[in-house]
Scaffold this motif. Structure first.
Motif, PDB file in Angstrom:
ATOM      1  N   UNK A 120      57.953 -17.055  14.016  1.00  0.00           N
ATOM      2  CA  UNK A 120      56.685 -16.621  14.486  1.00  0.00           C
ATOM      3  C   UNK A 120      55.558 -17.568  13.905  1.00  0.00           C
ATOM      4  N   UNK A 121      54.358 -17.518  13.902  1.00  0.00           N
ATOM      5  CA  UNK A 121      53.237 -18.439  13.445  1.00  0.00           C
ATOM      6  C   UNK A 121      53.030 -17.721  11.965  1.00  0.00           C
ATOM      7  N   UNK A 122      52.696 -18.740  11.175  1.00  0.00           N
ATOM      8  CA  UNK A 122      52.126 -18.223   9.785  1.00  0.00           C
ATOM      9  C   UNK A 122      50.854 -17.409  10.029  1.00  0.00           C
ATOM     10  N   UNK A 123      50.678 -16.045   9.539  1.00  0.00           N
ATOM     11  CA  UNK A 123      49.469 -15.329   9.692  1.00  0.00           C
ATOM     12  C   UNK A 123      49.191 -14.720   8.142  1.00  0.00           C
ATOM     13  N   UNK A 124      47.845 -14.433   8.210  1.00  0.00           N
ATOM     14  CA  UNK A 124      47.459 -13.864   7.036  1.00  0.00           C
ATOM     15  C   UNK A 124      47.819 -12.699   6.358  1.00  0.00           C
ATOM     16  N   UNK A 125      47.921 -12.320   5.526  1.00  0.00           N
ATOM     17  CA  UNK A 125      48.258 -10.899   4.952  1.00  0.00           C
ATOM     18  C   UNK A 125      47.083  -9.977   4.748  1.00  0.00           C
ATOM     19  N   UNK A 126      47.085  -9.187   5.777  1.00  0.00           N
ATOM     20  CA  UNK A 126      45.909  -8.157   5.951  1.00  0.00           C
ATOM     21  C   UNK A 126      45.888  -6.951   4.931  1.00  0.00           C
ATOM     22  N   UNK A 127      45.059  -6.762   4.073  1.00  0.00           N
ATOM     23  CA  UNK A 127      45.019  -5.645   3.212  1.00  0.00           C
ATOM     24  C   UNK A 127      44.611  -4.321   3.918  1.00  0.00           C
ATOM     25  N   UNK A 128      45.390  -3.386   3.961  1.00  0.00           N
ATOM     26  CA  UNK A 128      44.905  -2.270   4.798  1.00  0.00           C
ATOM     27  C   UNK A 128      44.196  -1.067   4.076  1.00  0.00           C
ATOM     28  N   UNK A 129      43.085  -0.800   4.232  1.00  0.00           N
ATOM     29  CA  UNK A 129      42.310   0.172   3.500  1.00  0.00           C
ATOM     30  C   UNK A 129      42.879   1.517   3.431  1.00  0.00           C
ATOM     31  N   UNK A 130      42.784   2.601   2.536  1.00  0.00           N
ATOM     32  CA  UNK A 130      43.361   3.734   2.499  1.00  0.00           C
ATOM     33  C   UNK A 130      42.999   4.574   3.652  1.00  0.00           C
ATOM     34  N   UNK A 131      43.824   5.411   3.945  1.00  0.00           N
ATOM     35  CA  UNK A 131      43.340   6.605   4.986  1.00  0.00           C
ATOM     36  C   UNK A 131      42.458   7.444   4.269  1.00  0.00           C
ATOM     37  N   UNK A 132      41.309   7.900   4.757  1.00  0.00           N
ATOM     38  CA  UNK A 132      40.486   8.982   4.210  1.00  0.00           C
ATOM     39  C   UNK A 132      40.970  10.408   4.232  1.00  0.00           C
ATOM     40  N   UNK A 133      41.403  10.545   5.590  1.00  0.00           N
ATOM     41  CA  UNK A 133      41.656  12.058   5.798  1.00  0.00           C
ATOM     42  C   UNK A 133      42.323  11.939   7.162  1.00  0.00           C
ATOM     43  N   UNK A 134      43.394  13.179   7.207  1.00  0.00           N
ATOM     44  CA  UNK A 134      43.936  13.389   8.709  1.00  0.00           C
ATOM     45  C   UNK A 134      43.420  14.926   8.894  1.00  0.00           C
ATOM     46  N   UNK A 135      42.364  14.786   9.772  1.00  0.00           N
ATOM     47  CA  UNK A 135      41.873  16.275  10.245  1.00  0.00           C
ATOM     48  C   UNK A 135      42.572  16.712  11.314  1.00  0.00           C
TER      49      UNK A 135
END
Length: 375
Positions: A120-135
């Motif tokens: 695959x292509x080299x791709x950036x490492x994305x930082x995922x924000x936290x889940x605020x809530x599951x409603x």
């Protein structure tokens, strides 16, 4: 009158003749011998990475895609180390838990058993924000579950979710006895109370790129009908969230349109999927898949039956089950093969209540081992 009947007879013969001339159209494309590699999964930068390798099938092939065995699968850091994925079953390859550098780029590299190389292509490492809530909300026809999140730094914009569901269920009969070693003994294990699970298959994505704020509010993740067996006792959902690049999002969006929004006159036509994986041995060979790199954020909730409307009634999946009586003299021949299981002893007449194994043993549909996370 006779002429009228004759006319109808000729029309009927003509219709039969036309019907006999109709042959199913089978274009050559559905039987082409191509067997392209399919790469399914992503590089998890803060945990275990699981990649499934399989092969494409012809359109008229009813089999499930076969797993690709005996491949070498690596995660490569650009200008840095490599991490090996171990082979599992059915084409699955899994890494050890990893903590990848958020400032570096990564790719997947594959060598199949026939020495074909893919990357695959080299791709950036994305930082995922936290889940605020599951409603969730109860609606007139079922239970709607939502996910909520945001990125205060305004860097994410493209989101994807997966989820794992788990629910309790029981069989209609609680077995106290077990026929073992040609004799009836007390059953030591509860086989009427189990847990079952499933994972998401739909593509759940959302973009905030056109919004003033990087906020996802009440994205509808899954809806359960009000008669779902999943909410008969207690239900749990584990939501997994991933940040994506714009390219990964657009690939998933196209894949969603090609697989979920087709079949009617007004649906868009399927379009060509162009992923970021190439065959290094033969650049002209198509490869199916898109490998992204992101951290994983998870959150779990539980929903109890008492929290839902009392008028909701779950479907009875064991409606066909019946309680039978087996005389003591017939116990050996009835219970020996395991198709019928004893439930309890009765005195008049001397024997046992019983039912089919499917109506007694919940392990045929799940596991009676309580999950570690269960509350």
């Amino acid at each position: 009158m006779l002429a009228c009947y004759y006319k109808y007879y000729l029309v009927g013969c003509l219709l039969l003749l036309l019907a006999s001339c109709v042959e199913p159209y089978r274009p050559d494309v559905i039987q082409l011998p191509h067997n392209y590699l399919v790469v399914d999964g992503f590089i998890n930068s803060n945990g275990r990475t699981t990649i499934r390798l399989s092969r494409t099938l012809n359109l008229d092939d009813a089999k499930t895609p076969p797993g690709e065995a005996n491949a070498q699968v690596l995660i490569e850091e650009e200008g840095g180390p490599q991490f090996t994925l171990a082979q599992g079953t059915n084409g699955n390859y899994t890494s050890q838990p990893l903590r990848l550098n958020p400032t570096r780029r990564y790719r997947l590299r594959i060598r199949t058993a026939d020495n074909q190389e893919y990357a695959s292509d080299f791709v950036e490492n994305k930082i995922t924000p936290p889940i605020d809530s599951i409603s969730w909300k109860t609606e007139s026809d079922g239970l709607q579950i939502y996910v909520n999140t945001h990125d205060a730094e305004q860097k994410t914009h493209y989101y994807r979710w997966k989820y794992d569901e788990t629910w309790e269920f029981t069989t209609p009969f609680y077995s106290l006895l077990e026929y073992k070693n040609n004799q009836m003994v007390d059953r030591r294990e509860d086989i009427s109370h189990c847990w079952r699970g499933s994972s998401s298959s739909a593509i759940s994505i959302s973009s905030t790129a056109k919004l003033r704020q990087d906020v996802v509010s009440e994205f509808p993740l899954v809806k359960l009908p009000d008669n779902s067996i999943k909410i008969k006792y207690k239900y749990s959902i584990l939501v997994k969230q991933y940040a994506q690049t714009q390219e990964a999002y657009e690939y998933a969006e196209t894949l969603k349109k090609n697989t979920e929004n087709i079949g009617t006159l007004f649906d868009p036509l399927p379009t060509q999927l162009t992923g970021n994986i190439k065959c290094l041995s033969d650049p002209a060979e198509p490869v199916i898949g898109f490998v992204s790199v992101a951290s994983e954020e998870v959150k779990r909730i539980f929903i109890k039956r008492g929290q839902l409307p009392p008028t909701w009634r779950s479907l009875e999946e064991y409606a066909y089950c019946e309680l039978d009586t087996v005389l003591a003299k017939d116990a050996a021949t009835t219970f020996r093969n395991g198709g019928t299981l004893p439930i309890a002893e009765i005195m008049m007449p001397a024997g046992f209540t019983a039912s089919s194994v499917d109506c007694v043993d919940c392990r045929l549909r799940g596991t009676n081992v309580k999950p570690d996370f269960w509350e």
